[in-house]
Design a protein around this motif. Structure first.
Motif, PDB file in Angstrom:
ATOM      1  N   SER B 247     -35.665   8.296  34.940  1.00  0.00           N
ATOM      2  CA  SER B 247     -34.891   7.103  35.143  1.00  0.00           C
ATOM      3  C   SER B 247     -33.300   7.119  35.075  1.00  0.00           C
ATOM      4  N   LEU B 248     -33.194   8.275  34.196  1.00  0.00           N
ATOM      5  CA  LEU B 248     -31.692   8.647  33.723  1.00  0.00           C
ATOM      6  C   LEU B 248     -30.878   9.346  34.848  1.00  0.00           C
ATOM      7  N   ARG B 249     -31.669   9.809  35.856  1.00  0.00           N
ATOM      8  CA  ARG B 249     -30.754  10.828  36.672  1.00  0.00           C
ATOM      9  C   ARG B 249     -29.566  10.545  37.157  1.00  0.00           C
ATOM     10  N   PRO B 250     -29.527   9.104  37.861  1.00  0.00           N
ATOM     11  CA  PRO B 250     -28.087   8.889  38.311  1.00  0.00           C
ATOM     12  C   PRO B 250     -27.231   8.763  37.312  1.00  0.00           C
ATOM     13  N   THR B 251     -27.427   8.370  36.059  1.00  0.00           N
ATOM     14  CA  THR B 251     -26.511   8.462  34.722  1.00  0.00           C
ATOM     15  C   THR B 251     -26.322   9.750  34.428  1.00  0.00           C
ATOM     16  N   ILE B 252     -27.114  10.746  34.575  1.00  0.00           N
ATOM     17  CA  ILE B 252     -26.885  12.266  34.380  1.00  0.00           C
ATOM     18  C   ILE B 252     -25.941  12.612  35.368  1.00  0.00           C
ATOM     19  N   LEU B 253     -26.222  12.325  36.443  1.00  0.00           N
ATOM     20  CA  LEU B 253     -25.276  12.815  37.539  1.00  0.00           C
ATOM     21  C   LEU B 253     -23.836  12.290  37.382  1.00  0.00           C
ATOM     22  N   TYR B 326     -21.478  16.575  45.113  1.00  0.00           N
ATOM     23  CA  TYR B 326     -22.053  15.583  45.896  1.00  0.00           C
ATOM     24  C   TYR B 326     -23.247  15.984  46.843  1.00  0.00           C
ATOM     25  N   VAL B 327     -22.854  17.102  47.340  1.00  0.00           N
ATOM     26  CA  VAL B 327     -24.377  17.771  47.950  1.00  0.00           C
ATOM     27  C   VAL B 327     -25.424  17.846  46.892  1.00  0.00           C
ATOM     28  N   ILE B 328     -25.148  18.385  45.775  1.00  0.00           N
ATOM     29  CA  ILE B 328     -26.390  18.672  45.046  1.00  0.00           C
ATOM     30  C   ILE B 328     -26.827  17.368  44.659  1.00  0.00           C
ATOM     31  N   SER B 329     -26.060  16.282  44.428  1.00  0.00           N
ATOM     32  CA  SER B 329     -26.697  14.943  43.965  1.00  0.00           C
ATOM     33  C   SER B 329     -27.583  14.318  45.130  1.00  0.00           C
ATOM     34  N   ARG B 330     -27.098  14.872  46.406  1.00  0.00           N
ATOM     35  CA  ARG B 330     -27.854  14.202  47.669  1.00  0.00           C
ATOM     36  C   ARG B 330     -28.989  14.965  47.593  1.00  0.00           C
ATOM     37  N   ARG B 331     -29.109  16.097  47.245  1.00  0.00           N
ATOM     38  CA  ARG B 331     -30.362  16.930  47.485  1.00  0.00           C
ATOM     39  C   ARG B 331     -31.263  16.485  46.271  1.00  0.00           C
ATOM     40  N   LEU B 332     -30.903  16.403  45.192  1.00  0.00           N
ATOM     41  CA  LEU B 332     -31.613  16.054  44.098  1.00  0.00           C
ATOM     42  C   LEU B 332     -32.194  14.595  44.370  1.00  0.00           C
TER      43      LEU B 332
END
Lengths: 443, 336
Positions: B247-253, B326-332
């Motif tokens: 659930s925290l993934r966006p926050t971690i990013l 940005y690329v990594i976060s999109r992949r994730l």
């Protein structure tokens, strides 16, 4: 009942937040402390009076010595206000900015000796020629002091305030324990004329030295002392940078490296916390020492150290420190400012300042005044120190100083000889230092 | 409470609910007035928003865009701080020389390593602290305020205290280490110790800040997810791994991006860590970051042109870092 516990809890939380907040505010307040400019005297009530402003850094001590009050009494239509920035590192860039934009300038601006060559070379057109100011006579100043602020076309942009004739301060108690003489004359004779002799005294000291003590405070301090007694240092008289080819520099560097490798100097940098603490713990036997350094020593020492220091003549005299007062042409009260600067730097005022603040006069006329000849210092007990420093001031060489002296010297000590204390060879340290310096000099 | 469609009244037809108003008779003057008002209103509607946002853009022009462009212009010149108007055109020289400027790359390397040493433990610790604070605790507000205290402390004050702690001869950390048989470490002059020391100031300062961000995000996770996980027999640790972290993934990013940007601009801590050597970052430049190098060139050595070129290079590096992020976060995001 429930409501009451809630308010009680709230009060506790509030109190906690408030006390934390107060701590934080206190922390923040530290931040700007260095740069806060303080207006000396307010310029209110001075109707019809001319207010002359001085831009200073650090402690010039004019106000503390009562010189402003005296001048205002002599000149009832004048009021003096000073604007002090604590550190020259912050003061100087601001001064350069103000000069290049012709705005925000005080009537009188102080200039550090480390910057005077650069100001003479790049900003001379912005200053008044003080040699033509009323009441100024070139012969009042030490010849080399006057030369430092004078451009090639004989325009003198600043009047010397003080100088830093360098002698050697040493701990008589540590010298005694190491079996060395303690009388300033005998100690001076041990190393007279040659810094190599100073190192051999160090070797003798080390053999019987009390545990944990070092013969000298830092490689940077030793290098500075050695180099400041050279006539030509980093620039030749035509203004070319010669620090890499000047044999005196390499010799001074190698001598310091030798002392560092032999463990005669403490592996430290001057004016750092650790250096301060080492003084407080009385672990340095000698420090290269202009008069103002005695003030530093006094500030860092514990009370039991007072009177245990003594001052001996250095192997070769040099100069460390001092400043100038210049009058920017863009100021509002140029004529009055010139008069004030001339008065503040006259021999009588310099002597008074030495008595109160320990800033050593740059006017030889002051050296025979009782304020100087009878001078004593709390750290050196009964010794008459004024004459020793006066001797050093008169015999210091007319040193060629260049615009980037500070960068070169800092590179040699902070990125050079200090490495020897960490096990690098002198050659490696020289290599590292020159690489840093060349990069810093490259425009 | 959601509307129950089966019991609610059907929506009224157009004009069905309210009684119709009798058509008004308008005079010419009235109509003109209305048209004028309408035009005024149209103008107002069209242009007012621009007026409302203009302060930001004006300030941005003055303090954002202009310095950016001026720096770019200065970076193509040889210009000294002592005479900022005296510029000599040198083209790309300030940029090309960066490629074989050992000091620049050394600073870049230090920025990277200090960034890693500071950011990774910092975010892990922040996560752990947030997790603990997320439980019901006595005086939780106090802890949360206390978490934020280092962040609100000035860098200068904090760094000065850390310098004392990390002293080689009289520092408290070496004093503590000697009880466990570790010899005095020269925190200022050795490479890795100095980088660790600088990083520790950054960690100390920013951990609480990130912990609060994590905590806020954790509190937004629906409680029933935990309840059902608990019903399924998941331990607290399992709950953390399989409910909290996803659930925290966006926050971690978000925190990773912000910390990366922060780490690439580290300046105050290393500057004050060795106050005397200042911008050179230690005797062997062992903790000189890019920010420090920029400052050294511009303000100590007074080479404005070189400093500007370094600033722009840092800017470009940051853009690259941003794109990678940005690329990594999109992949994730795609993989989740």
């Amino acid at each position: 009942m429930r409501a009451r516990t809630r308010t009680a809890r709230r009060a506790v939380v509030l109190a906690a937040v408030a006390s934390l907040g107060a701590g934080l505010l206190a922390g923040c307040a530290d931040d700007g402390g260095d740069d806060k400019a303080s207006d000396g005297s307010s310029s209110g009530s001075g109707k019809g009076k001319t207010t002359i402003t001085l831009g200073l850094f650090g402690t010039f001590g004019y106000k503390e010595a009562g010189l402003y009050a005296e001048y205002e009494k002599l000149n009832p239509n004048i009021k003096i206000a000073e604007n002090v920035i604590e550190r020259n590192e912050n003061y100087y860039p601001a001064l350069v900015n103000h000069l290049t934009t012709n705005s925000g300038l005080m009537d009188v601006q102080a200039i550090e000796v480390a910057n005077i060559a650069e100001v003479v070379a790049t900003q001379a057109s912005k200053f008044q020629d003080m040699s033509k100011a009323a009441g100024v006579s070139k012969s009042n100043w030490l010849e080399w002091k006057w030369a430092q602020a004078t451009a090639k076309d004989n325009k003198t942009i600043g009047l010397g305030t003080d100088v830093g004739p360098m002698a050697l301060c040493y701990r008589t108690d540590l010298f005694k324990q190491a079996g060395l003489p303690t009388d300033p004359k005998e100690v001076g004779a041990l190393w007279a004329g040659d810094w190599n002799k100073f190192l051999s005294v160090g070797e003798q000291f080390k053999k019987k030295a009390p545990a944990g003590t070092y013969f000298m405070d830092s490689p940077g301090g030793l290098l500075n002392a050695v180099l400041s007694s050279e006539k030509e240092k980093f620039y030749d008289s035509s203004g070319e940078i010669i620090y890499k080819t000047n044999p005196a520099i390499k010799a001074g560097f190698d001598l310091t490296a030798k002392a560092a490798a032999a463990g005669l100097v403490q592996p430290q940098t001057q004016f750092q916390q650790a250096w301060d603490t080492t003084i407080a713990n009385s672990k340095f036997a000698t420090i290269a020492c202009p008069p103002w350094m005695l003030g530093t020593i006094k500030g860092k020492s514990k009370p039991e150290s007072s009177g245990k220091w003594a001052v001996a003549v250095a192997p070769k005299s040099g100069n460390w420190g001092g400043a100038f007062l210049g009058v920017p042409s863009a100021g509002k009260n140029v004529k009055e400012a010139e008069k004030l600067a001339a008065w503040l730097t006259a021999p009588e005022q310099q002597a008074k300042l030495f008595k109160v603040q320990g800033n050593f006069p740059s006017a030889p006329g002051a050296y025979t005044m009782p304020e100087v000849t009878d001078a004593k210092n709390q750290m050196t007990g009964e010794q008459n120190i004024g004459t020793i420093f006066a001797e050093a001031a008169k015999t210091a060489p007319v040193q060629v100083i260049g615009p980037k002296d500070q960068i070169i010297q800092q590179g040699l000590s902070d990125n050079g000889v200090i490495l020897v204390t960490k096990g690098k060879s002198a050659a490696e340290a020289w290599e590292a230092a020159t690489k840093t310096i060349d990069n810093n000099l490259d425009k | 409470m959601a509307t129950r469609h089966d019991t609610a009244a059907p929506p009224a037809k157009e004009g069905g609910a309210a009684p119709g108003r009798p058509p008004a008779v308008l005079t010419d003057a009235d109509q003109r007035r209305r048209a004028r008002l309408s035009r005024r209103w149209q103008r107002d509607k069209r242009w007012s928003p621009y007026a409302f946002v203009s302060p930001f853009f004006l300030l941005f022009l003055a303090f954002g865009l202009f310095p950016l462009l001026y720096t770019g212009w200065a970076s193509l010149h040889q210009v000294e701080l002592t005479a900022p108007t005296d510029m000599t055109w040198v083209g790309m020289r300030n940029y090309t020389r960066i490629f074989d400027d050992d000091f620049f790359w050394n600073a870049a390397k230090n920025t990277l390593t200090i960034g890693i040493i500071a950011t990774v433990p910092q975010l892990l610790m922040a996560m752990g602290i947030a997790h603990i604070l997320n439980y019901k605790l006595r005086a939780s507000t106090f802890y949360r305020v206390a978490m934020l205290a280092p962040y609100a402390t000035s860098i200068a004050a904090a760094s000065l205290v850390f310098v004392l702690l990390f002293g080689r001869d009289y520092g408290m950390i070496n004093w503590a280490l000697h009880f466990v048989g570790i010899d005095a470490i020269d925190w200022q002059n050795d490479k890795w110790p100095s980088q660790i020391a600088v990083s520790s100031i950054i960690i100390w300062r920013w951990t609480g800040y990130n912990a609060l961000i994590y905590l806020a995000a954790m509190q937004a996770i629906p409680q029933d997810l935990y309840e059902s996980a608990a019903l399924d027999g998941a331990s607290r640790w399992r709950q953390f791994l399989h409910v909290t972290l996803p659930s925290l993934r966006p926050t971690i990013l978000f925190t990773v991006v912000v910390s990366t940007i922060g780490a690439s601009q580290v300046f105050g801590e290393p500057l004050l860590f060795d106050a005397n050597k200042g911008a050179s970052g230690g005797a062997e430049h062992q903790f000189q970051t890019l920010g420090l190098y920029l400052y050294e060139q511009g303000w100590v050595n007074q080479h404005l042109g070189r400093a500007s070129a370094i600033a722009w290079t840092m800017f470009l590096i940051l853009i690259v870092v941003g794109i990678v992020n940005y690329v990594i976060s999109r992949r994730l995001r795609a993989s989740s």
